[in-house]
Write a protein that holds these residues in place. Structure first.
Motif, mmCIF file in Angstrom:
data_model
loop_
_atom_site.group_PDB
_atom_site.id
_atom_site.type_symbol
_atom_site.label_atom_id
_atom_site.label_comp_id
_atom_site.label_asym_id
_atom_site.label_seq_id
_atom_site.Cartn_x
_atom_site.Cartn_y
_atom_site.Cartn_z
ATOM 1 N N LEU A 162 38.457 45.644 22.183
ATOM 2 C CA LEU A 162 39.374 46.392 23.051
ATOM 3 C C LEU A 162 38.786 46.553 24.450
ATOM 4 O O LEU A 162 39.459 46.279 25.447
ATOM 5 C CB LEU A 162 39.665 47.764 22.442
ATOM 6 N N PHE A 163 37.541 46.968 24.549
ATOM 7 C CA PHE A 163 36.920 47.188 25.846
ATOM 8 C C PHE A 163 36.636 45.873 26.567
ATOM 9 O O PHE A 163 36.798 45.783 27.783
ATOM 10 C CB PHE A 163 35.630 47.996 25.699
ATOM 11 N N ILE A 164 36.199 44.871 25.830
ATOM 12 C CA ILE A 164 35.916 43.577 26.453
ATOM 13 C C ILE A 164 37.196 42.989 27.042
ATOM 14 O O ILE A 164 37.212 42.508 28.180
ATOM 15 C CB ILE A 164 35.257 42.619 25.434
ATOM 16 N N TYR A 165 38.274 43.047 26.285
ATOM 17 C CA TYR A 165 39.548 42.499 26.758
ATOM 18 C C TYR A 165 40.084 43.280 27.960
ATOM 19 O O TYR A 165 40.462 42.692 28.971
ATOM 20 C CB TYR A 165 40.574 42.496 25.618
ATOM 21 N N THR A 166 40.141 44.602 27.851
ATOM 22 C CA THR A 166 40.702 45.384 28.958
ATOM 23 C C THR A 166 39.822 45.304 30.199
ATOM 24 O O THR A 166 40.333 45.337 31.320
ATOM 25 C CB THR A 166 40.927 46.856 28.565
ATOM 26 N N GLY A 167 38.521 45.183 30.012
ATOM 27 C CA GLY A 167 37.640 45.004 31.164
ATOM 28 C C GLY A 167 37.882 43.678 31.857
ATOM 29 O O GLY A 167 37.926 43.588 33.078
ATOM 30 N N PHE A 184 39.768 42.139 36.072
ATOM 31 C CA PHE A 184 39.258 41.190 37.054
ATOM 32 C C PHE A 184 40.280 40.150 37.488
ATOM 33 O O PHE A 184 40.298 39.745 38.644
ATOM 34 C CB PHE A 184 38.030 40.459 36.509
ATOM 35 N N PHE A 185 41.105 39.691 36.564
ATOM 36 C CA PHE A 185 41.968 38.555 36.893
ATOM 37 C C PHE A 185 43.051 38.901 37.895
ATOM 38 O O PHE A 185 43.174 38.221 38.896
ATOM 39 C CB PHE A 185 42.498 37.908 35.618
ATOM 40 N N LEU A 195 36.176 49.919 42.827
ATOM 41 C CA LEU A 195 36.345 50.696 41.607
ATOM 42 C C LEU A 195 36.895 49.842 40.472
ATOM 43 O O LEU A 195 36.505 50.018 39.309
ATOM 44 C CB LEU A 195 37.259 51.894 41.865
ATOM 45 N N ALA A 196 37.793 48.910 40.783
ATOM 46 C CA ALA A 196 38.329 48.008 39.758
ATOM 47 C C ALA A 196 37.221 47.124 39.196
ATOM 48 O O ALA A 196 37.143 46.914 37.974
ATOM 49 C CB ALA A 196 39.454 47.161 40.346
ATOM 50 N N ILE A 197 36.360 46.621 40.063
ATOM 51 C CA ILE A 197 35.237 45.791 39.608
ATOM 52 C C ILE A 197 34.260 46.616 38.773
ATOM 53 O O ILE A 197 33.798 46.169 37.720
ATOM 54 C CB ILE A 197 34.523 45.135 40.812
ATOM 55 N N ALA A 198 33.968 47.842 39.230
ATOM 56 C CA ALA A 198 33.050 48.705 38.483
ATOM 57 C C ALA A 198 33.625 49.065 37.115
ATOM 58 O O ALA A 198 32.912 49.025 36.098
ATOM 59 C CB ALA A 198 32.752 49.969 39.285
#
Length: 150
Positions: free
Chosen positions: A15-20, A24-25, A63-66
């Motif tokens: 869940l976290f890997i996907y939403t993170g 970025f995209f 903030l989006a990148i962080a």
């Protein structure tokens, strides 16, 4: 039992890997969403301007990148069970803050806020799962030992 815990931890971390990664995209879309919800306080505005000048990016983009980076790194660390308690604690704070900032169901009328209430409750259950990861820790324990302190 340890195999189920490992499998559950990996599935939960997806869940976290996907939403993170999705932050970025469409980075500009994520930054625009953040800009609509967050205002930089006056106390740190000069520092934010310095960082913006140094990076040639806006504060919402940073903030989006962080946020995306934190979600990916924390998801991987939880999945790999490396510093899982620490990263689960970071994600508890992150999910709680993002719930308050982005799921403002209390500012909407009753029938229109149903999706936001569900999102807030989903985040609350994610926080509960993160607390379980923090409580379970790295080493496996018997059920008696694990629940004897409750």
């Amino acid at each position: 039992m340890p195999a189920f815990v490992t499998f559950g931890r990996i599935l939960f971390a997806v869940l976290f890997i996907y939403t993170g990664a999705t932050k970025f995209f469409p980075l500009q879309a994520t930054a625009d969403f953040i800009a609509g919800k967050i205002v930089v306080p006056d106390a740190i505005a000069p520092y934010a301007k310095q960082v913006e000048t140094a990076t040639a990016m806006t504060t919402p983009q940073l903030l989006a990148i962080a946020a995306g980076g934190l979600e990916i790194i924390a998801g991987l660390m939880i999945a790999l069970n490396f510093g899982a308690r620490f990263f689960a604690l970071l994600m508890v704070i992150y999910v709680a803050v993002s719930t308050v900032l982005f799921s403002d169901f209390w500012n909407q009328a009753a029938p229109d806020n149903a999706a936001m209430v569900v999102d807030a409750l989903k985040n609350l259950s994610i926080i509960g799962a993160l607390f379980m990861i923090m409580g379970y820790g790295r080493a496996t324990r018997s059920a008696e030992t694990a629940y004897g302190d409750v």
